[in-house]
Design an enzyme around this catalytic site. Structure first.
Site, PDB file in Angstrom:
ATOM      1  N   CYS A 104      -1.086   0.901  -0.770  1.00 45.95           N
ATOM      2  CA  CYS A 104      -1.619   2.211  -0.412  1.00 45.95           C
ATOM      3  C   CYS A 104      -0.406   3.133  -0.450  1.00 45.95           C
ATOM      4  O   CYS A 104       0.693   2.729  -0.827  1.00 45.95           O
ATOM      5  CB  CYS A 104      -2.250   2.162   0.970  1.00 45.95           C
ATOM      6  SG  CYS A 104      -1.072   1.742   2.233  1.00 45.95           S
ATOM      7  N   ARG A 106       2.455  -3.061   0.646  1.00 39.91           N
ATOM      8  CA  ARG A 106       1.566  -3.862   1.518  1.00 39.91           C
ATOM      9  C   ARG A 106       1.419  -5.303   0.968  1.00 39.91           C
ATOM     10  O   ARG A 106       0.337  -5.768   0.658  1.00 39.91           O
ATOM     11  CB  ARG A 106       0.206  -3.181   1.660  1.00 39.91           C
ATOM     12  CG  ARG A 106       0.238  -1.721   2.005  1.00 39.91           C
ATOM     13  CD  ARG A 106       0.945  -1.379   3.298  1.00 39.91           C
ATOM     14  NE  ARG A 106       0.307  -1.885   4.485  1.00 39.91           N
ATOM     15  CZ  ARG A 106      -0.634  -1.224   5.169  1.00 39.91           C
ATOM     16  NH1 ARG A 106      -1.058  -0.083   4.727  1.00 39.91           N
ATOM     17  NH2 ARG A 106      -1.164  -1.736   6.258  1.00 39.91           N
ATOM     18  N   ARG A 117     -11.123   7.267   9.522  1.00 39.32           N
ATOM     19  CA  ARG A 117     -11.008   5.803   9.508  1.00 39.32           C
ATOM     20  C   ARG A 117     -10.576   5.281  10.865  1.00 39.32           C
ATOM     21  O   ARG A 117     -10.908   4.170  11.254  1.00 39.32           O
ATOM     22  CB  ARG A 117      -9.972   5.356   8.462  1.00 39.32           C
ATOM     23  CG  ARG A 117     -10.377   5.547   7.040  1.00 39.32           C
ATOM     24  CD  ARG A 117      -9.323   4.967   6.138  1.00 39.32           C
ATOM     25  NE  ARG A 117      -8.969   3.615   6.564  1.00 39.32           N
ATOM     26  CZ  ARG A 117      -7.885   2.969   6.126  1.00 39.32           C
ATOM     27  NH1 ARG A 117      -7.075   3.550   5.289  1.00 39.32           N
ATOM     28  NH2 ARG A 117      -7.632   1.741   6.548  1.00 39.32           N
ATOM     29  N   LYS A 155      -8.346   0.157  17.187  1.00 39.74           N
ATOM     30  CA  LYS A 155      -8.819  -0.163  15.829  1.00 39.74           C
ATOM     31  C   LYS A 155      -8.192  -1.467  15.345  1.00 39.74           C
ATOM     32  O   LYS A 155      -8.874  -2.352  14.838  1.00 39.74           O
ATOM     33  CB  LYS A 155      -8.439   0.960  14.873  1.00 39.74           C
ATOM     34  CG  LYS A 155      -8.526   0.604  13.397  1.00 39.74           C
ATOM     35  CD  LYS A 155      -8.182   1.748  12.481  1.00 39.74           C
ATOM     36  CE  LYS A 155      -6.731   1.862  12.166  1.00 39.74           C
ATOM     37  NZ  LYS A 155      -6.236   0.955  11.115  1.00 39.74           N
ATOM     38  N   ASN A 156      -6.856  -1.589  15.536  1.00 42.61           N
ATOM     39  CA  ASN A 156      -6.137  -2.713  14.918  1.00 42.61           C
ATOM     40  C   ASN A 156      -6.286  -4.019  15.681  1.00 42.61           C
ATOM     41  O   ASN A 156      -5.732  -5.030  15.290  1.00 42.61           O
ATOM     42  CB  ASN A 156      -4.662  -2.350  14.710  1.00 42.61           C
ATOM     43  CG  ASN A 156      -4.536  -1.270  13.648  1.00 42.61           C
ATOM     44  OD1 ASN A 156      -5.485  -1.000  12.907  1.00 42.61           O
ATOM     45  ND2 ASN A 156      -3.383  -0.644  13.589  1.00 42.61           N
ATOM     46  N   ASP A 213       3.429   3.690  13.207  1.00 39.62           N
ATOM     47  CA  ASP A 213       2.210   4.516  13.122  1.00 39.62           C
ATOM     48  C   ASP A 213       2.360   5.833  13.872  1.00 39.62           C
ATOM     49  O   ASP A 213       1.518   6.720  13.745  1.00 39.62           O
ATOM     50  CB  ASP A 213       0.991   3.752  13.659  1.00 39.62           C
ATOM     51  CG  ASP A 213       0.647   2.573  12.776  1.00 39.62           C
ATOM     52  OD1 ASP A 213      -0.093   1.689  13.226  1.00 39.62           O
ATOM     53  OD2 ASP A 213       1.147   2.527  11.635  1.00 39.62           O
TER      54      ASP A 213
HETATM   55  C1  EPZ Z   1      -0.674  -3.548  10.620  1.00 37.58           C
HETATM   56  O1  EPZ Z   1      -0.581  -3.537   9.200  1.00 37.58           O
HETATM   57  C2  EPZ Z   1      -1.449  -2.300  10.984  1.00 37.58           C
HETATM   58  N1  EPZ Z   1      -2.769  -2.324  10.374  1.00 37.58           N
HETATM   59  C3  EPZ Z   1      -0.696  -1.059  10.508  1.00 37.58           C
HETATM   60  O2  EPZ Z   1      -1.413   0.084  10.960  1.00 37.58           O
HETATM   61  C4  EPZ Z   1       0.677  -1.048  11.156  1.00 37.58           C
HETATM   62  O3  EPZ Z   1       1.398   0.068  10.663  1.00 37.58           O
HETATM   63  C5  EPZ Z   1       1.422  -2.349  10.801  1.00 37.58           C
HETATM   64  O4  EPZ Z   1       0.628  -3.481  11.227  1.00 37.58           O
HETATM   65  C6  EPZ Z   1       2.776  -2.439  11.465  1.00 37.58           C
HETATM   66  O5  EPZ Z   1       2.633  -2.336  12.827  1.00 37.58           O
HETATM   67  C7  EPZ Z   1      -3.742  -3.094  10.931  1.00 37.58           C
HETATM   68  O6  EPZ Z   1      -3.531  -3.803  11.887  1.00 37.58           O
HETATM   69  C8  EPZ Z   1      -5.093  -3.013  10.270  1.00 37.58           C
HETATM   70  P1  EPZ Z   1       2.620  -5.844   8.504  1.00 37.58           P
HETATM   71  P2  EPZ Z   1      -0.063  -4.858   8.423  1.00 37.58           P
HETATM   72  O7  EPZ Z   1       2.054  -7.035   7.828  1.00 37.58           O
HETATM   73  O8  EPZ Z   1      -0.564  -6.069   9.090  1.00 37.58           O
HETATM   74  C9  EPZ Z   1       5.667  -6.254   4.884  1.00 37.58           C
HETATM   75  C10 EPZ Z   1      -2.707   1.999  10.716  1.00 37.58           C
HETATM   76  O9  EPZ Z   1      -2.438   3.168  10.431  1.00 37.58           O
HETATM   77  N2  EPZ Z   1       4.942  -7.486   4.572  1.00 37.58           N
HETATM   78  O10 EPZ Z   1       3.275  -5.998   9.819  1.00 37.58           O
HETATM   79  O11 EPZ Z   1      -0.348  -4.667   6.969  1.00 37.58           O
HETATM   80  C11 EPZ Z   1       4.817  -5.038   4.534  1.00 37.58           C
HETATM   81  O12 EPZ Z   1       4.966  -4.723   3.154  1.00 37.58           O
HETATM   82  C12 EPZ Z   1      -2.038   0.879   9.948  1.00 37.58           C
HETATM   83  O13 EPZ Z   1      -3.508   1.647  11.615  1.00 37.58           O
HETATM   84  C13 EPZ Z   1       5.425  -8.316   3.574  1.00 37.58           C
HETATM   85  O14 EPZ Z   1       6.457  -8.046   2.967  1.00 37.58           O
HETATM   86  O15 EPZ Z   1       1.513  -4.720   8.663  1.00 37.58           O
HETATM   87  C14 EPZ Z   1       5.366  -3.976   5.432  1.00 37.58           C
HETATM   88  O16 EPZ Z   1       6.490  -3.392   4.816  1.00 37.58           O
HETATM   89  C15 EPZ Z   1      -1.065   1.397   8.915  1.00 37.58           C
HETATM   90  N3  EPZ Z   1       4.736  -9.447   3.260  1.00 37.58           N
HETATM   91  C16 EPZ Z   1       5.801  -4.752   6.680  1.00 37.58           C
HETATM   92  O17 EPZ Z   1       5.864  -6.141   6.285  1.00 37.58           O
HETATM   93  C17 EPZ Z   1       3.576  -9.794   3.921  1.00 37.58           C
HETATM   94  O18 EPZ Z   1       2.989 -10.849   3.614  1.00 37.58           O
HETATM   95  C18 EPZ Z   1       4.844  -4.630   7.850  1.00 37.58           C
HETATM   96  O19 EPZ Z   1       3.603  -5.126   7.447  1.00 37.58           O
HETATM   97  C19 EPZ Z   1       3.090  -8.932   4.929  1.00 37.58           C
HETATM   98  C20 EPZ Z   1       3.792  -7.785   5.245  1.00 37.58           C
END
Ligand code: EPZ
Length: 430
Positions: free
Chosen positions: A116, A121, A396, A22-23, A304
């Site tokens: 969420c 996020r 989803r 998915k991701n 995850d």
């Molecule tokens: C991706 O989310 C995945 N989603 C998530 O999977 C996964 O848990 C996550 O990566 C971590 O591996 C998709 O790919 C669609 P991040 P993403 O940006 O990109 C902070 C699922 O169930 N952060 O690495 O949103 C953020 O708040 C989902 O499939 C900032 O602070 O993850 C979080 O605490 C859930 N500022 C951490 O980094 C930013 O600009 C990780 O977020 C961006 C992120």
């Protein structure tokens, strides 16, 4: 209200073929904006998030055709600049159209994705990286307005190896003038998949999968035919289902090297793991051992998989400690698990899982995608029927989840609520 009913206690056995990731699929679909030529993506899972991304892209003027397992996209043009709230609010991953729109059009208006229930996020790292490429970005309450007369390569250090920020910046930089060095980049397999696809489209990206990526901007990108990697989280979820039921389950069409930390942890719990070239067999143990887990960016333990392991470790001998280092609020699942007999004490970003429990039947609600799957996993080992509502979360990201678990011998059913919505006159619709 649709629901899943699980009657546990049966060891799962058999083989299940794993879907595309998915991701990875969602981001490679967004990459179609970067070219006016056809992008044909294979091994795409048939899940709701793919449908939502298709709607977001269609709303931008991208032509999208879906057949079973593949999606063909063509951003021939004209391409719109706006990803509206009613779509972005349904799936926060829509934010990854921002970088491609800036690269293609020099403009973008994307609704704020919002948080969420696993955390705020935030998107500050996305914004800062795109600004370093030359974009002017106004972040309002409701939407992000971005403009860039030209994108120019830059040295961009990420404070945190954010998956989404790495993807947005990589896609924008692929058409920027000059070289971008992205430091502290995310290293997930889905990042490598996106880079592989972009390179097949004519981009010049090196270092994907390491902390330092170098993106040489290209003049233009062309169409591509590309198959998505297997979904390591779906595969890991089925393995945990085999483990928690003391079963004998094989997942096929996988890339075991993407799941090294999960396999290591399943071994520590006491499961027997046999790894083939593109398959993994697990034999569960009747007496799982307690272990400690810390979620980290890849190649660390994937956040995850935190909830499914919380279900498994509730049945282990002894106490386990799960530390969540990636999201700030990803333990809400513990409350639902408690309704089935789990005993989890939350201390800031630590979850102390008291083992030796036995799950009983009960009614629960899926709080999010991965926690929903973890409730199904718990139900597979419960002594009484478990009814799970809000299962749209699960749909989803897991294709035909209940049907595929049934093929492994699970006593599980998906009950669709055909009751027509009754709204009395004068009641607000929603
Ligand atoms: C991706 O989310 C995945 N989603 C998530 O999977 C996964 O848990 C996550 O990566 C971590 O591996 C998709 O790919 C669609 P991040 P993403 O940006 O990109 C902070 C699922 O169930 N952060 O690495 O949103 C953020 O708040 C989902 O499939 C900032 O602070 O993850 C979080 O605490 C859930 N500022 C951490 O980094 C930013 O600009 C990780 O977020 C961006 C992120």
């Amino acid at each position: 209200m649709d629901k899943i009913i699980v009657r546990g206690g049966k060891p799962l056995a058999g083989e299940v073929k794993i879907s595309g990731a998915k991701n990875s699929a969602l981001k490679i679909m967004a990459a179609s904006i970067l070219t006016s030529e056809p992008v044909v993506i294979g091994n795409v899972p048939n899940i709701r998030d793919v449908s939502v991304m298709a709607e977001v892209l269609q709303g931008l003027g991208v032509h999208v055709e879906r057949t079973d397992g593949s999606v063909t996209l063509r951003a021939r043009g004209p391409i719109g600049v706006e990803a509206p709230y009613q779509l972005v609010s349904r799936m926060r991953a829509s934010i990854v159209v921002l970088g491609p729109l800036l690269a293609r059009l020099g403009r973008a208006r994307v609704a704020m994705p919002g948080g969420c229930n696993i955390g705020l996020r935030k998107i500050d790292l996305h914004i800062r990286g795109l600004e370093m490429l030359g974009a002017r970005i106004d972040v309002g309450q409701a939407s992000i307005e971005a403009r860039a007369d030209v994108l120019v390569g830059a040295n961009i250090p990420l404070d945190f190896p954010s998956v989404g920020a790495t993807e947005n910046i990589m896609m924008a930089a692929s058409l920027a003038r000059g070289t971008t060095v992205l430091e502290n980049a995310a290293r997930e397999p889905e990042i490598v998949d996106l880079a592989d696809c972009l390179n097949k489209m004519g981009a010049h990206i090196s270092g994907a999968g390491t902390s330092t990526m170098i993106i040489e901007g290209a003049e233009r990108l062309h169409g591509v035919t590309f198959d998505i990697i297997p979904d390591r989280i779906e595969a890991s979820t089925f393995l945990v289902a085999g483990a928690i039921t003391g079963g004998d389950v094989t997942v096929t069409a996988v890339q075991p090297e993407h799941m090294a930390m999960v396999l290591k942890k399943l071994g520590q719990v006491g499961c027997e793991i046999n790894v083939g070239a593109d398959s993994i067999n697990i034999k569960g143990t009747s007496a799982p051992k307690s272990i400690n887990i810390s979620t980290l960016p890849h190649p660390g333990f994937p956040t995850d998989m935190q909830a499914p392991f919380m279900s498994l470790l509730s049945l282990a001998r002894g106490t386990s400690i799960i530390t969540e280092n990636v999201f700030e609020n990803r333990f809400t699942f513990a409350r639902e698990l408690g309704r089935l007999g789990g005993r989890v004490n939350i201390e800031r970003h630590h979850a102390v899982v008291v083992g030796g429990q036995a799950f009983g039947g009960g009614a629960v609600k899926a709080p999010d995608l991965r926690a929903g799957a973890a409730l199904v996993v718990a139900g597979l080992a419960a002594g009484g029927p478990v009814e799970i509502e809000d299962i749209y979360h699960i749909e989803r990201g897991y294709e035909n989840f209940t049907e595929r678990l049934k093929t492994l011998g699970a006593d599980i059913e998906l009950v669709r609520d055909e009751t027509p919505l009754k709204l009395a006159v004068g009641e607000d619709g929603y």
